[in-house]
Write an enzyme that holds these catalytic residues in place. Structure first.
Site, PDB file in Angstrom:
ATOM      1  N   GLU A 179       0.836  -1.215   0.000  1.00  0.00           N
ATOM      2  CA  GLU A 179       0.000   0.000   0.000  1.00  0.00           C
ATOM      3  C   GLU A 179       0.867   1.259   0.000  1.00  0.00           C
ATOM      4  O   GLU A 179       0.516   2.256  -0.624  1.00  0.00           O
ATOM      5  CB  GLU A 179      -0.959   0.003   1.190  1.00  0.00           C
ATOM      6  CG  GLU A 179      -1.951  -1.164   1.212  1.00  0.00           C
ATOM      7  CD  GLU A 179      -2.761  -1.353  -0.063  1.00  0.00           C
ATOM      8  OE1 GLU A 179      -2.986  -0.366  -0.794  1.00  0.00           O
ATOM      9  OE2 GLU A 179      -3.151  -2.511  -0.350  1.00  0.00           O
ATOM     10  N   HIS A 229       1.837   1.973  -3.500  1.00  0.00           N
ATOM     11  CA  HIS A 229       0.768   2.691  -4.213  1.00  0.00           C
ATOM     12  C   HIS A 229       0.845   4.181  -3.878  1.00  0.00           C
ATOM     13  O   HIS A 229       0.761   5.035  -4.763  1.00  0.00           O
ATOM     14  CB  HIS A 229      -0.608   2.179  -3.798  1.00  0.00           C
ATOM     15  CG  HIS A 229      -1.046   0.907  -4.470  1.00  0.00           C
ATOM     16  ND1 HIS A 229      -0.793   0.629  -5.793  1.00  0.00           N
ATOM     17  CD2 HIS A 229      -1.754  -0.158  -3.997  1.00  0.00           C
ATOM     18  CE1 HIS A 229      -1.314  -0.558  -6.102  1.00  0.00           C
ATOM     19  NE2 HIS A 229      -1.896  -1.060  -5.031  1.00  0.00           N
TER      20      HIS A 229
HETATM   21 ZN   LIG Z   1      -2.764  -2.922  -4.681  1.00  0.00          ZN
END
Ligand SMILES: [Zn+2]
Length: 301
Positions: free
Chosen positions: A181, A184
């Site tokens: 995450e 991202h």
């Molecule tokens: Zn993802």
């Protein structure tokens, strides 16, 4: 005169004082591109079919919050020449880890941060109460699961990591999902959406819950951002059963024998090089280039 000076000093102190953490509600509404928006019925379906915690949030491709504008450009990935404002300035990312996490959960998240600080030139630093843009690493209740915005959004921005519960470890079994995450949040997309992925994996549309087939779209060829080889071992690759109608029916399988998809243990060598390349760590100097190539060489299988 003295009073005016005192007033000025007080005012200045007030302006310079670290700000308080913003209130984070249990329910937040991250942006979802119109094309990928789900009905409440579909969102319920995700929860009822007991999907992976990265699939549950029901955002774009499961766990990525992005705007219509970004979706229109998304085929180019987060290319800084197209969206320079999405890059974290000076490769510095301020963060806050929610006080709602218990000690072991905190340590898991903190380990992910330490790992990224060690392996890249990106600097995650605790929020000083002054920086305008920072990550709020928080267990929001809805959308449920692990999810993040893609790149820098401006202002406080949530990275949602669900702690363990009776369903399982969710996003904090180990540091891998936190790293996924956070990548991202730095601007990295999913590996299997690459333009050339059909040479490396097979998609099985018949096994995908029909409403979620859009999550298996790929980028167009001319917009491939990275010059790295397709990476089965990427921490950014979907697992074999993501968005599957049934637990034992794979939605994506590798063409190559003996490889596994969807590991969430650690960054692969290519993940490590990719994020260093995206933030210019390899171009800073010969010393940096050698340093990060050497560190990344030891990653993955
Ligand atoms: Zn993802």
């Amino acid at each position: 005169m003295k009073t005016a000076l005192l007033l000025l000093v007080t005012l200045r102190a007030a302006l310079m004082a670290p700000r308080k953490l913003p209130h984070v509600p249990d329910v937040v509404f991250p942006p979802v591109p119109d094309d990928a928006r789900l009905s409440s019925e579909h969102l319920r379906l995700l929860l009822e079919t007991n999907q992976d915690p990265e699939v549950q949030p029901g955002l774009f491709q499961g766990d990525m919050a992005l705007t219509n504008e970004m979706y229109d450009f998304w085929r180019v990935g987060l290319r800084w020449d197209v969206m320079p404002e999405r890059m974290w300035q000076n490769s510095t990312v301020h963060y806050v880890i929610s006080p709602l996490y218990d000690t072991s959960e905190y340590v898991t998240i903190y380990n992910a941060i330490l790992t990224l600080n060690f392996l890249t030139c990106i600097k995650f630093v605790p929020w000083d109460g002054k920086a305008d843009d920072f990550l709020l690493i928080w267990p929001v209740k809805y959308p449920h699961g692990c999810w993040s915005y893609v790149g820098r959004f401006g202002g406080p921005q949530i990275v949602s990591l669900q702690p363990p519960d009776e369903q399982g470890p969710n996003c904090l079994g180990d540091e891998g999902r936190s790293i996924h995450e956070l990548l991202h949040a730095l601007g990295i997309f999913h590996e299997q959406s690459r333009a050339d992925r059909d040479n490396f994996v097979d998609i099985h549309p018949e096994n995908i819950i029909p409403e979620f087939q859009v999550n298996f779209n790929k980028e167009s060829l001319e917009n491939t951002t990275y010059s790295f080889e397709y990476d089965y071992g990427s921490i950014m690759h979907y697992g074999q059963y993501y968005f599957s109608k049934e637990k034992d029916r794979p939605t994506i399988t590798p063409k190559k024998k003996g490889v596994r998809l969807g590991q969430r243990r650690e960054m692969s060598k290519t993940d490590c090089l990719k994020i260093n390349a995206l933030y210019g760590c390899l171009d800073k100097s010969t010393y940096h280039r050698r340093k990060y190539y050497t560190l990344c060489k030891f990653m993955g299988l």
